[in-house]
Design a protein around this motif. Structure first.
Motif, PDB file in Angstrom:
ATOM      1  N   LEU A  78       0.832  -1.203   0.000  1.00 12.63           N
ATOM      2  CA  LEU A  78       0.000   0.000   0.000  1.00 12.63           C
ATOM      3  C   LEU A  78       0.868   1.256   0.000  1.00 12.63           C
ATOM      4  CD1 LEU A  78      -2.937   0.875   0.042  1.00 12.63           C
ATOM      5  CD2 LEU A  78      -2.868   0.780   2.525  1.00 12.63           C
ATOM      6  N   LEU A  79       1.920   1.251   0.800  1.00  9.41           N
ATOM      7  CA  LEU A  79       2.843   2.385   0.812  1.00  9.41           C
ATOM      8  C   LEU A  79       3.493   2.564  -0.560  1.00  9.41           C
ATOM      9  CD1 LEU A  79       4.586   1.915   4.280  1.00  9.41           C
ATOM     10  CD2 LEU A  79       2.807   3.560   3.682  1.00  9.41           C
ATOM     11  N   LYS A  80       3.869   1.441  -1.164  1.00 10.86           N
ATOM     12  CA  LYS A  80       4.493   1.471  -2.487  1.00 10.86           C
ATOM     13  C   LYS A  80       3.519   2.042  -3.516  1.00 10.86           C
ATOM     14  CE  LYS A  80       7.667  -1.457  -4.909  1.00 10.86           C
ATOM     15  NZ  LYS A  80       8.131  -2.807  -5.138  1.00 10.86           N
ATOM     16  N   LYS A  81       2.237   1.698  -3.379  1.00  9.34           N
ATOM     17  CA  LYS A  81       1.203   2.218  -4.286  1.00  9.34           C
ATOM     18  C   LYS A  81       1.196   3.746  -4.284  1.00  9.34           C
ATOM     19  CE  LYS A  81      -3.822   2.435  -4.834  1.00  9.34           C
ATOM     20  NZ  LYS A  81      -5.105   1.974  -4.309  1.00  9.34           N
ATOM     21  N   TYR A  82       1.487   4.320  -3.122  1.00  6.44           N
ATOM     22  CA  TYR A  82       1.504   5.780  -2.989  1.00  6.44           C
ATOM     23  C   TYR A  82       2.910   6.348  -3.180  1.00  6.44           C
ATOM     24  CZ  TYR A  82      -3.345   5.657  -1.721  1.00  6.44           C
ATOM     25  OH  TYR A  82      -4.714   5.475  -1.766  1.00  6.44           O
ATOM     26  N   ALA A  84       5.963   5.438  -1.880  1.00  2.72           N
ATOM     27  CA  ALA A  84       6.823   5.640  -0.718  1.00  2.72           C
ATOM     28  C   ALA A  84       7.287   4.310  -0.146  1.00  2.72           C
ATOM     29  CB  ALA A  84       6.068   6.426   0.351  1.00  2.72           C
ATOM     30  N   ALA A  85       8.445   4.357   0.482  1.00  3.06           N
ATOM     31  CA  ALA A  85       8.951   3.175   1.183  1.00  3.06           C
ATOM     32  C   ALA A  85       8.544   3.206   2.648  1.00  3.06           C
ATOM     33  CB  ALA A  85      10.466   3.110   1.072  1.00  3.06           C
ATOM     34  N   LYS A  86       8.240   4.413   3.143  1.00  3.86           N
ATOM     35  CA  LYS A  86       7.779   4.544   4.526  1.00  3.86           C
ATOM     36  C   LYS A  86       6.703   5.619   4.594  1.00  3.86           C
ATOM     37  CE  LYS A  86      11.842   7.312   5.617  1.00  3.86           C
ATOM     38  NZ  LYS A  86      12.978   7.479   6.496  1.00  3.86           N
ATOM     39  N   LEU A  87       5.910   5.549   5.629  1.00  6.44           N
ATOM     40  CA  LEU A  87       4.740   6.419   5.755  1.00  6.44           C
ATOM     41  C   LEU A  87       5.099   7.901   5.744  1.00  6.44           C
ATOM     42  CD1 LEU A  87       1.722   6.739   6.172  1.00  6.44           C
ATOM     43  CD2 LEU A  87       2.082   6.427   8.613  1.00  6.44           C
ATOM     44  N   SER A  88       6.188   8.270   6.363  1.00  2.91           N
ATOM     45  CA  SER A  88       6.552   9.689   6.440  1.00  2.91           C
ATOM     46  C   SER A  88       6.851  10.298   5.070  1.00  2.91           C
ATOM     47  CB  SER A  88       7.750   9.877   7.373  1.00  2.91           C
ATOM     48  OG  SER A  88       8.859   9.148   6.896  1.00  2.91           O
ATOM     49  N   GLU A  89       7.041   9.482   4.052  1.00  4.94           N
ATOM     50  CA  GLU A  89       7.308   9.983   2.703  1.00  4.94           C
ATOM     51  C   GLU A  89       6.030  10.267   1.910  1.00  4.94           C
ATOM     52  OE1 GLU A  89       9.701   6.911   0.983  1.00  4.94           O
ATOM     53  OE2 GLU A  89      11.466   7.435   2.171  1.00  4.94           O
ATOM     54  N   ILE A  90       4.894   9.878   2.447  1.00  8.25           N
ATOM     55  CA  ILE A  90       3.623  10.058   1.734  1.00  8.25           C
ATOM     56  C   ILE A  90       3.084  11.463   1.964  1.00  8.25           C
ATOM     57  CG2 ILE A  90       1.208   9.293   1.637  1.00  8.25           C
ATOM     58  CD1 ILE A  90       2.170   6.481   2.089  1.00  8.25           C
ATOM     59  N   ASP A  91       2.575  12.050   0.900  1.00  7.87           N
ATOM     60  CA  ASP A  91       1.979  13.383   0.955  1.00  7.87           C
ATOM     61  C   ASP A  91       0.731  13.339   1.841  1.00  7.87           C
ATOM     62  OD1 ASP A  91       0.885  15.885   0.501  1.00  7.87           O
ATOM     63  OD2 ASP A  91       0.696  15.638  -1.663  1.00  7.87           O
ATOM     64  N   ALA A  93      -1.847  14.914   1.748  1.00  8.64           N
ATOM     65  CA  ALA A  93      -3.069  15.022   0.950  1.00  8.64           C
ATOM     66  C   ALA A  93      -3.600  13.645   0.566  1.00  8.64           C
ATOM     67  CB  ALA A  93      -2.809  15.847  -0.306  1.00  8.64           C
ATOM     68  N   ASN A  94      -2.742  12.630   0.612  1.00 10.82           N
ATOM     69  CA  ASN A  94      -3.146  11.270   0.253  1.00 10.82           C
ATOM     70  C   ASN A  94      -3.572  10.426   1.454  1.00 10.82           C
ATOM     71  OD1 ASN A  94      -2.635  11.632  -2.504  1.00 10.82           O
ATOM     72  ND2 ASN A  94      -0.477  11.175  -2.229  1.00 10.82           N
ATOM     73  N   TYR A  95      -3.533  10.982   2.656  1.00 12.30           N
ATOM     74  CA  TYR A  95      -3.839  10.199   3.857  1.00 12.30           C
ATOM     75  C   TYR A  95      -5.250   9.607   3.828  1.00 12.30           C
ATOM     76  CZ  TYR A  95       0.393  11.850   6.283  1.00 12.30           C
ATOM     77  OH  TYR A  95       1.680  12.104   6.660  1.00 12.30           O
ATOM     78  N   GLU A  96      -6.218  10.398   3.391  1.00 12.34           N
ATOM     79  CA  GLU A  96      -7.602   9.910   3.393  1.00 12.34           C
ATOM     80  C   GLU A  96      -7.768   8.719   2.446  1.00 12.34           C
ATOM     81  OE1 GLU A  96     -12.139  11.529   2.743  1.00 12.34           O
ATOM     82  OE2 GLU A  96     -10.552  12.958   3.175  1.00 12.34           O
ATOM     83  N   ALA A  97      -7.207   8.823   1.250  1.00  9.61           N
ATOM     84  CA  ALA A  97      -7.285   7.719   0.295  1.00  9.61           C
ATOM     85  C   ALA A  97      -6.522   6.509   0.817  1.00  9.61           C
ATOM     86  CB  ALA A  97      -6.722   8.161  -1.052  1.00  9.61           C
ATOM     87  N   LEU A  98      -5.390   6.748   1.440  1.00 10.65           N
ATOM     88  CA  LEU A  98      -4.593   5.666   2.016  1.00 10.65           C
ATOM     89  C   LEU A  98      -5.379   4.941   3.104  1.00 10.65           C
ATOM     90  CD1 LEU A  98      -1.846   4.193   2.365  1.00 10.65           C
ATOM     91  CD2 LEU A  98      -1.200   6.017   3.931  1.00 10.65           C
TER      92      LEU A  98
END
Length: 109
Positions: A78-82, A84-91, A93-98
């Protein structure tokens, strides 16, 4: 569900309830203020309240619980889908979709 995830869910429910109560109070005030023109012009739907922004800690708690229950590979995918290799790298703005994607992890068991 972990204590942190339960607490995050409870806080979200409290915020939603508070927003609904505030919207109801605004509606009642408008209905009984005596100004008929402003009542129609300023009607605000109760469901249009600003949704509290998801925080990194909220997402981390949910993903950590999924990982603890044996779904580490799915969480990593799931992280890779967004991108990123780790959660802190995800924008943020994508938290809700994640979070929506994370809800389905482990529901097939």
């Amino acid at each position: 569900m972990s204590k942190m995830a339960e607490m995050a869910q409870t806080l979200e429910e409290l915020r939603t309830a508070a927003a609904s109560i505030n919207a109801a109070a605004d509606w009642l005030y408008q209905q009984f203020s005596g100004d008929d023109n402003s009542t129609q012009a300023t009607k605000v739907p109760a469901k249009k309240e600003a949704k509290p922004e998801l925080m990194l800690e909220d997402v981390r708690a949910v993903l950590a619980e999924k990982s603890r229950t044996g779904h580490t590979a799915e969480v990593r995918a799931l992280l890779k889908k967004y991108g990123a290799a780790k959660l802190s790298e995800i924008d943020p703005a994508n938290y809700e979709a994640l979070m929506k994607d994370a809800e389905v992890i482990g529901n097939g068991n």
